[in-house]
Write a protein that holds these residues in place. Structure first.
Motif, PDB file in Angstrom:
ATOM      1  N   UNK A  74     -12.830  45.743  18.903  1.00  0.00           N
ATOM      2  CA  UNK A  74     -13.162  44.478  19.556  1.00  0.00           C
ATOM      3  C   UNK A  74     -13.823  44.442  21.176  1.00  0.00           C
ATOM      4  N   UNK A  75     -13.828  43.581  21.232  1.00  0.00           N
ATOM      5  CA  UNK A  75     -14.696  43.253  22.698  1.00  0.00           C
ATOM      6  C   UNK A  75     -13.765  43.597  23.462  1.00  0.00           C
ATOM      7  N   UNK A  76     -13.551  43.771  25.113  1.00  0.00           N
ATOM      8  CA  UNK A  76     -12.703  43.600  25.712  1.00  0.00           C
ATOM      9  C   UNK A  76     -12.552  42.660  26.435  1.00  0.00           C
ATOM     10  N   UNK A  77     -13.702  41.184  26.327  1.00  0.00           N
ATOM     11  CA  UNK A  77     -13.957  40.205  26.059  1.00  0.00           C
ATOM     12  C   UNK A  77     -13.711  39.485  25.453  1.00  0.00           C
ATOM     13  N   UNK A  78     -13.607  39.433  24.093  1.00  0.00           N
ATOM     14  CA  UNK A  78     -12.247  38.559  23.228  1.00  0.00           C
ATOM     15  C   UNK A  78     -10.953  39.217  23.001  1.00  0.00           C
ATOM     16  N   UNK A  79     -10.225  40.576  23.680  1.00  0.00           N
ATOM     17  CA  UNK A  79      -9.212  40.442  23.819  1.00  0.00           C
ATOM     18  C   UNK A  79      -8.448  39.747  24.955  1.00  0.00           C
ATOM     19  N   UNK A  80      -9.394  39.922  26.552  1.00  0.00           N
ATOM     20  CA  UNK A  80      -9.054  38.673  27.779  1.00  0.00           C
ATOM     21  C   UNK A  80      -8.860  37.524  27.399  1.00  0.00           C
ATOM     22  N   UNK A  81      -9.317  36.741  26.441  1.00  0.00           N
ATOM     23  CA  UNK A  81      -9.564  35.691  26.189  1.00  0.00           C
ATOM     24  C   UNK A  81      -8.537  35.800  25.090  1.00  0.00           C
ATOM     25  N   UNK A  82      -8.084  36.175  24.360  1.00  0.00           N
ATOM     26  CA  UNK A  82      -7.184  35.787  23.156  1.00  0.00           C
ATOM     27  C   UNK A  82      -5.821  36.445  23.931  1.00  0.00           C
TER      28      UNK A  82
END
Length: 130
Positions: free
Chosen positions: A1-9
């Protein structure tokens, strides 16, 4: 998983949590308001008059609790009413001195002469079922 998508979630989860918190706060506020309206509607107003007999709540009883001890003493006679809700009462003895009490600490004394006589209606016996 990308850090960007984890942050948005994670941001979405925090936003959902905040919405739930606000919703529960609003629900509690409405519940309190409805409860207050119900209590205010069912609140009985005491109408005290000079010369009326009242009972006085005995607040010192809490220090010496007892199941069979009465919480009310009296009767006392109302001598005067004050605008701030205070009631001036006097004992039944002829030389007793009147004293002031909070109006919330008294209730109307009802003696047996004020009771109404109710007619008894006999009930018809039911037939035996055998």
């Amino acid at each position: 998983m990308r850090p960007q998508s984890c942050e948005e979630e994670r941001k979405l989860q925090l936003q959902e949590l905040e919405e739930l918190s606000l919703e529960s706060y609003e629900s509690a506020m409405w519940y309190k308001e409805k409860t207050k309206l119900w209590h205010d509607k069912n609140l009985g107003v005491k109408e005290l008059k000079v010369g009326q007999n009242v009972l006085l709540f005995q607040s010192k009883l809490k220090l010496m609790p007892g199941k069979l001890k009465s919480k009310w003493i009296g009767p006392f006679t109302i001598v005067g009413l004050r605008a701030n809700g205070a009631v001036e009462i006097q004992g039944s003895a002829p030389n007793s001195i009147p004293f002031l009490v909070n109006g919330h600490r008294v209730k109307v004394f009802r003696d047996n002469s004020e009771l109404c006589i109710v007619d008894e209606v006999p009930l018809r016996a039911l037939p035996d079922i055998a």
